[in-house]
Design an enzyme around this catalytic site. Structure first.
Site, PDB file in Angstrom:
ATOM      1  N   SER A   4      57.430 -16.494  48.831  1.00  0.00           N
ATOM      2  CA  SER A   4      57.190 -16.256  47.410  1.00  0.00           C
ATOM      3  C   SER A   4      56.326 -17.377  46.817  1.00  0.00           C
ATOM      4  CB  SER A   4      58.518 -16.136  46.674  1.00  0.00           C
ATOM      5  OG  SER A   4      59.314 -17.257  46.956  1.00  0.00           O
ATOM      6  N   CYS A  36      54.240  -7.404  51.087  1.00  0.00           N
ATOM      7  CA  CYS A  36      53.346  -8.106  50.169  1.00  0.00           C
ATOM      8  C   CYS A  36      52.061  -7.318  49.960  1.00  0.00           C
ATOM      9  CB  CYS A  36      53.035  -9.497  50.682  1.00  0.00           C
ATOM     10  SG  CYS A  36      52.090  -9.448  52.175  1.00  0.00           S
TER      11      CYS A  36
END
Ligand code: NAD
Length: 489
Positions: A233, A288
């Site tokens: 992240s 992602c």
């Protein structure tokens, strides 16, 4: 009644060619997300395990680097063959900890294998340059040398692919590698490390150390580690980038994402809808390169797209990995499921129109699993926090704009910049998106534009910190130092 307690499966570190329990007492739980219960314990290591891995890596690396690139690539060829041989076992293990469908788990390993394929060409990839006669009797040539001991820190969502992205180029280039996988999916990389040993890599060339933040901090501060490759992240990526760089290490840190899909009035809408639904909800949106935002251009496109999306999303089936009819599986943990649900509640509070609510879904036989049904919002606005933040779940948000320029501007203004996708039949419009979108990867009628292994993977803005991409020739640059020799004979 007699209860038989089965001891919980233990996950081991892999250091110097051995599976080791570690020195500490801290343990993490590894869940089976489809059942919603713990299935294994993983040691959460720290400096003691890292020191052991670094010592093994330091001892092994010079000998490995001294072998020819051709010899190293022979080991990688065997590694690839062994992974293919064990594909089903690895995919089942991966899927049991992550929750993704078996087909997705195989794909996870397969996409990583493509990078191993690519780095089997190490002799070609590591070739230097030569300029004869740069001056009278002077030649200039360059060589690429490994950095030494390097490390990778990986996220939960691709338990095999992302470790293989990193360890393949690093090891092919003559480095020794220390991998810290996500503590939520720790097992498959231990099996990969054992297969690399079986393929002939010396002990200590690939070490796996488990842990959480404590292990990450130990890696970032360790003198033996010359480079850190991170995927996770954005806040953690930024911290890793700043800390490792301040400690004098080479670093690449890939972060979060919120990819946008623009749909033009001339698009093949049926094909676009099938692509959008697969990209938004596949693997429970925990990719992602998922497509969680769709932007139809013009009101009539919005109306037609919404109608078709409604039909397609309602047909999606949520289920466990072994359900052959399921389209996607559970989320990774109960905590992550709650986080996604909070974002859905946030979207409602902010005034977005909740068209399909997946929160009440239940999967028969898996009532405690971390499942969430597909959720679809229309009339989302750019100032909403639920839009600005990465949700990382099966949630699709639709924003309406009037022109392609507005769509490109919207996607480009978002803090993340991994991917932008356009669905159109117009070459001119597609070219405009490719040229102007503020993102590292663009798809033209391709919903998940993850580049093939011989290109490279990387985003812009908060999606990546550092200069060089994952895999492709950038990865060879990242894991080597260039030396340039000027000689007169
Ligand atoms: P995460 O950031 O929570 O964890 C990634 C790694 O960092 C793990 O190994 C974890 O143990 C470690 N970590 C977690 N918190 C930390 C902290 N505070 N300090 C130090 N280390 C810490 O990410 P995740 O939840 O495992 O993965 C999902 C995220 O990864 C999403 O944001 C997703 O977009 C992103 N991702 C990005 C890419 C890409 O290439 N850009 C690819 C896959 C996933």
């Amino acid at each position: 009644m007699v209860y038989i307690c089965r001891p919980m499966r233990q996950v081991f570190h892999y250091i110097k060619g051995c599976r080791l329990p570690g020195h500490g007492t801290r343990l993490g739980e590894v869940f089976d997300p489809a059942r919603g219960q713990a299935q294994a314990q993983v040691p959460l290591g720290g400096i003691a395990e890292l020191n052991a891995a670094a010592a093994a890596a330091l001892a092994a690396q010079p000998g490995w680097a001294a072998q020819s690139a051709h010899r190293r690539s022979q080991v990688l060829f065997r590694f690839k063959a062994l992974i293919e041989e064990h594909m089903e076992t690895l995919a089942k293990l991966l899927s049991s900890e992550h929750g993704k469908l078996l087909a997705d788990a195989r794909g996870d390993i397969q996409r990583g294998l493509e990078v191993i394929d690519f780095v089997c060409g190490a002799p070609q990839l590591l070739k230097g340059e030569f300029s004869a006669g740069a001056g009278p009797g002077i030649d200039v040539w360059s060589m690429r040398q490994p950095l030494g001991v390097v490390a990778g820190i990986t996220p939960f969502n691709f338990p095999a692919m992302i470790p293989l992205w990193m360890l393949g180029p690093a090891i092919a280039a003559g480095n020794a590698f220390i991998l810290k996988p996500s503590e939520r999916v720790p097992s498959v990389v231990v099996e990969l490390a054992a297969l690399l040993s079986e393929a002939g890599a010396p002990e200590g060339i690939l070490n796996v150390v488990h842990g959480d933040r404590e292990m990450v901090e130990a890696i970032l501060g360790h003198a033996a580690v010359k480079a850190v490759s991170f995927v996770g992240s954005s806040d953690v990526a930024q911290h890793v980038y700043a800390t490792a760089a301040a400690a004098g290490k080479r670093v690449q840190a890939m972060g979060g994402a919120k990819n946008h899909g623009l749909v033009l009035p001339d698009a093949d809408l049926d094909a676009a809808v099938a692509a959008i639904v697969g990209a938004a909800f596949g693997s429970a949106g925990e990719r992602c390169m998922a497509l969680p935002v769709v932007i139809p251009i013009g009101e009539s496109t919005a109306v037609a797209l919404r109608q078709r999306l409604l039909v397609a999303i309602k047909q999606l089936r949520v289920g466990a990995a072994d359900d052959p009819l399921a389209d996607y599986g559970p989320l990774i943990t109960a905590a992550h499921k709650q986080r996604v649900e909070r974002h859905i509640a946030m979207g409602i509070d902010e005034g977005a129109e909740l068209v399909i609510d997946g929160r009440a879904v239940s999967v028969a036989g898996h009532e405690r699993g971390f499942f969430l049904g597909p959720t679809f919002f229309d009339r989302v606005r750019a100032d909403m926090r639920s839009y600005q933040e990465e949700i990382f779940g099966p949630v699709l948000q639709m924003l309406r704009v009037d022109s392609l320029e507005q769509g490109i501007a919207l996607a480009s203004a978002h803090p993340y910049g991994n991917g932008v996708v356009v669905f159109t039949r117009s070459g001119e419009a597609a070219r405009c998106v490719a040229e102007q979108a503020e993102a590292g990867m663009v798809g033209i009628n391709v919903p998940i534009p993850v580049p093939v292994a011989y290109h490279g993977f990387g985003g812009w803005k908060r999606s990546a910190f550092g200069d060089l991409n994952q895999y492709g020739t950038d990865s060879i640059r990242f894991f080597t130092r260039t030396k340039i020799v000027t000689q007169r004979w």
